[in-house]
Design a protein around this motif. Structure first.
Motif, mmCIF file in Angstrom:
data_model
loop_
_atom_site.group_PDB
_atom_site.id
_atom_site.type_symbol
_atom_site.label_atom_id
_atom_site.label_comp_id
_atom_site.label_asym_id
_atom_site.label_seq_id
_atom_site.Cartn_x
_atom_site.Cartn_y
_atom_site.Cartn_z
ATOM 1 N N THR A 133 0.857 -1.205 -0.118
ATOM 2 C CA THR A 133 0.029 -0.113 0.010
ATOM 3 C C THR A 133 0.598 1.270 0.359
ATOM 4 O OG1 THR A 133 -0.246 -0.809 2.434
ATOM 5 C CG2 THR A 133 -2.022 -1.229 1.276
ATOM 6 N N THR A 134 2.294 0.936 0.083
ATOM 7 C CA THR A 134 3.029 2.446 -0.048
ATOM 8 C C THR A 134 3.645 2.485 -1.310
ATOM 9 O OG1 THR A 134 4.360 1.009 1.468
ATOM 10 C CG2 THR A 134 2.732 2.273 2.460
ATOM 11 N N ALA A 135 5.327 3.323 -1.334
ATOM 12 C CA ALA A 135 5.595 2.921 -2.429
ATOM 13 C C ALA A 135 7.311 1.951 -2.203
ATOM 14 C CB ALA A 135 5.832 4.620 -2.934
ATOM 15 N N MET A 136 7.010 1.470 -3.348
ATOM 16 C CA MET A 136 8.553 -0.001 -3.017
ATOM 17 C C MET A 136 10.035 0.269 -3.500
ATOM 18 S SD MET A 136 8.476 -3.979 -3.485
ATOM 19 C CE MET A 136 7.968 -3.784 -5.485
ATOM 20 N N SER A 137 10.822 0.470 -3.088
ATOM 21 C CA SER A 137 12.394 1.161 -3.502
ATOM 22 C C SER A 137 13.319 -0.270 -3.463
ATOM 23 C CB SER A 137 13.003 1.728 -2.438
ATOM 24 O OG SER A 137 12.182 3.141 -3.071
ATOM 25 N N PHE A 138 13.243 -0.693 -4.663
ATOM 26 C CA PHE A 138 14.199 -1.988 -4.933
ATOM 27 C C PHE A 138 15.320 -2.278 -5.881
ATOM 28 C CE2 PHE A 138 10.298 -2.240 -7.703
ATOM 29 C CZ PHE A 138 11.964 -2.786 -9.005
ATOM 30 N N SER A 139 16.438 -3.391 -6.398
ATOM 31 C CA SER A 139 17.125 -2.505 -6.951
ATOM 32 C C SER A 139 16.904 -4.371 -7.827
ATOM 33 C CB SER A 139 18.156 -3.304 -6.959
ATOM 34 O OG SER A 139 18.489 -1.555 -6.699
ATOM 35 N N GLY A 266 21.166 -1.032 -10.482
ATOM 36 C CA GLY A 266 21.356 -0.772 -8.679
ATOM 37 C C GLY A 266 22.414 -1.079 -8.610
ATOM 38 N N THR A 267 23.249 -0.418 -7.700
ATOM 39 C CA THR A 267 24.962 -0.913 -7.369
ATOM 40 C C THR A 267 24.829 -1.477 -5.616
ATOM 41 O OG1 THR A 267 24.873 1.367 -5.466
ATOM 42 C CG2 THR A 267 24.759 1.316 -8.303
ATOM 43 N N PRO A 268 26.334 -1.961 -5.397
ATOM 44 C CA PRO A 268 26.503 -2.442 -4.297
ATOM 45 C C PRO A 268 26.456 -1.110 -3.605
ATOM 46 C CG PRO A 268 28.073 -3.411 -6.201
ATOM 47 C CD PRO A 268 27.374 -2.442 -6.608
ATOM 48 N N ASP A 269 26.632 -1.463 -1.716
ATOM 49 C CA ASP A 269 26.965 -0.805 -0.897
ATOM 50 C C ASP A 269 27.565 0.461 -1.419
ATOM 51 O OD1 ASP A 269 24.282 -1.285 0.506
ATOM 52 O OD2 ASP A 269 24.831 -1.880 2.156
ATOM 53 N N ALA A 270 28.071 1.424 -1.077
ATOM 54 C CA ALA A 270 29.046 2.490 -0.762
ATOM 55 C C ALA A 270 29.961 1.667 0.516
ATOM 56 C CB ALA A 270 28.602 3.275 -0.651
ATOM 57 N N ASN A 272 31.058 4.062 3.134
ATOM 58 C CA ASN A 272 30.989 4.232 3.772
ATOM 59 C C ASN A 272 29.452 4.587 3.805
ATOM 60 O OD1 ASN A 272 30.541 5.736 1.188
ATOM 61 N ND2 ASN A 272 30.999 7.797 2.396
ATOM 62 N N THR A 273 28.582 3.737 3.644
ATOM 63 C CA THR A 273 27.261 3.659 4.081
ATOM 64 C C THR A 273 27.000 3.859 4.767
ATOM 65 O OG1 THR A 273 25.093 2.356 3.319
ATOM 66 C CG2 THR A 273 27.269 1.568 3.438
ATOM 67 N N ASP A 274 25.712 4.927 5.176
ATOM 68 C CA ASP A 274 25.182 4.403 6.391
ATOM 69 C C ASP A 274 24.233 3.315 7.026
ATOM 70 O OD1 ASP A 274 23.144 5.577 4.925
ATOM 71 O OD2 ASP A 274 22.424 7.634 5.621
ATOM 72 N N HIS A 275 23.651 2.953 5.997
ATOM 73 C CA HIS A 275 22.573 1.238 6.045
ATOM 74 C C HIS A 275 21.692 2.041 5.622
ATOM 75 C CE1 HIS A 275 26.100 -1.682 7.342
ATOM 76 N NE2 HIS A 275 26.407 -0.372 7.534
ATOM 77 N N ALA A 276 21.242 3.325 5.771
ATOM 78 C CA ALA A 276 19.941 3.688 5.637
ATOM 79 C C ALA A 276 19.208 3.355 3.772
ATOM 80 C CB ALA A 276 19.699 4.847 5.741
ATOM 81 N N TRP A 277 18.693 2.632 3.584
ATOM 82 C CA TRP A 277 17.812 1.983 2.450
ATOM 83 C C TRP A 277 17.404 3.350 1.598
ATOM 84 C CZ3 TRP A 277 18.287 -2.223 -0.022
ATOM 85 C CH2 TRP A 277 17.496 -2.860 -1.068
ATOM 86 N N GLU A 278 16.854 4.333 2.595
ATOM 87 C CA GLU A 278 16.567 5.410 1.413
ATOM 88 C C GLU A 278 17.637 5.729 0.881
ATOM 89 O OE1 GLU A 278 15.368 6.208 5.739
ATOM 90 O OE2 GLU A 278 15.895 4.823 4.744
ATOM 91 N N GLY A 281 22.535 3.231 -3.506
ATOM 92 C CA GLY A 281 21.829 4.322 -4.317
ATOM 93 C C GLY A 281 21.627 2.840 -5.500
ATOM 94 N N GLY A 282 20.866 4.161 -6.604
ATOM 95 C CA GLY A 282 20.257 2.834 -7.812
ATOM 96 C C GLY A 282 18.979 2.589 -7.857
ATOM 97 N N LEU A 283 18.852 3.440 -6.508
ATOM 98 C CA LEU A 283 17.080 1.782 -5.815
ATOM 99 C C LEU A 283 16.144 2.254 -7.790
ATOM 100 C CD1 LEU A 283 16.875 1.999 -2.349
ATOM 101 C CD2 LEU A 283 17.338 0.257 -3.826
ATOM 102 N N LEU A 284 15.459 1.606 -8.049
ATOM 103 C CA LEU A 284 14.547 1.907 -8.218
ATOM 104 C C LEU A 284 12.808 1.973 -7.778
ATOM 105 C CD1 LEU A 284 14.330 -0.977 -11.003
ATOM 106 C CD2 LEU A 284 14.535 1.192 -11.879
#
Length: 302
Positions: A133-139, A266-270, A272-278, A281-284
């Motif tokens: 019921t909400t927008a979904m982000s993924f690779s 999509g891409t691998p994690d950076a 220096n990622t902060d782990h926040a999904w939002e 990078g590269g999410l649809l």
């Protein structure tokens, strides 16, 4: 469960485990196009990558203060898919959210993988639908491993007798990754970072025993396909890359047995990622009820 597709030229074996191609052969010549093992080299063959692609740093991401546990290249490849349709030349598989996915990915979804044999290869598509019921982000992506050399190559053929080719034969732009396979960041912490790949012949990537480490990652792709060319006989296996923002090229570690062409949204994690999904990078993104299809079809030119 394994099933078989066939036409007058090819035979393909598919598996409900991962909805994955397990073999792809020319029934007239006996040529094997897809790596078939052993598992001691690599336990996969041509996995579908969802809900993310590449490496996840420390094995988790966060969303709205909740932690979700993910492995590299997503969970689709490790799960049983339902066989929805099966004819002599086609099949459709589906993976949906369940109790097995809720600690890995917060949204309700459908992932359908469709295969259909053609006279010149195999249609191979993956369709994601947002059932929430909400927008979904993924690779989304694929990771097909091609035999290199092939079982029917002349004696003495090695992986050096093959090369990667990008359709447009233009200078390639590489996304820089670190030695562990994560996106490198610049001195200001910005990621991704790109540079010219520096290949000798534009759009041609040689294959050597040195391999590709954790992969060579490319972006700004205008080529409609990336192929694996046998320089001895001129034959070419092409993977559709039209409209994809990224392509990963990879060779197995150790004694070369296969080479992968991996179109990715999509891409691998950076690193220096902060782990926040939002922040990934590269999410649809899909609105509720919407669908997105990735086409990674394989075409064979003898």
């Amino acid at each position: 469960m394994k099933i078989t597709l066939s036409n007058s030229i090819y035979e393909v074996t598919l598996n409900t485990a991962g909805a994955e191609i397990n073999s792809f052969r020319n029934i007239k010549t006996g040529t094997k196009y897809i790596f078939e093992g052993p598992d001691s080299i690599w336990k996969f063959r041509a996995p579908v990558l969802f809900p993310h692609v590449g490496r996840i740093l420390d094995g988790y991401m966060t969303l709205q203060d909740k932690e979700y546990h993910l492995g590299n290249n997503g969970f689709s490849r490790d799960m049983e898919h339902t066989l929805l349709e099966h004819t002599q030349t086609s099949a459709v598989f589906e993976l949906t959210d369940s109790s097995l996915t809720t600690d890995k990915f917060p949204w309700k979804f459908s992932l359908k993988t469709r295969y259909e044999l053609r006279e010149d290869g195999l249609t191979f598509t993956s369709t994601v639908t947002n059932k929430d019921t909400t927008a979904m982000s993924f690779s989304l992506g694929s990771h097909t491993a091609f035999c290199c050399p092939r079982n029917t190559d002349p004696e003495g053929t090695t992986d050096n007798d093959y090369q990667y080719e990008f359709e447009k034969k233009e200078p390639l732009t590489q996304v820089i990754t670190n030695d562990a396979g994560y996106l490198a960041a610049d001195e200001e912490g910005t990621s991704p970072v790109t540079r010219l790949y520096g290949e000798k012949d534009p759009g041609i990537v040689p294959i050597t025993p040195a391999g590709f480490g954790n992969g060579h990652f490319f972006t700004k792709i205008t080529s409609a396909w990336v192929g694996l060319r046998n320089k001895r006989d001129g034959s070419l296996i092409k993977v559709n890359t039209k409209d994809y923002p990224y392509v990963m090229l990879w060779q197995n570690a150790g004694e070369p047995a296969f080479n992968c062409i991996e179109p990715w949204y999509g891409t691998p994690d950076a690193e220096n990622t902060d782990h926040a999904w939002e922040h990934k990078g590269g999410l649809l993104t899909l609105e509720p009820g919407d669908s997105f299809t990735a086409d990674q079809s394989i075409t064979i030119e003898q």
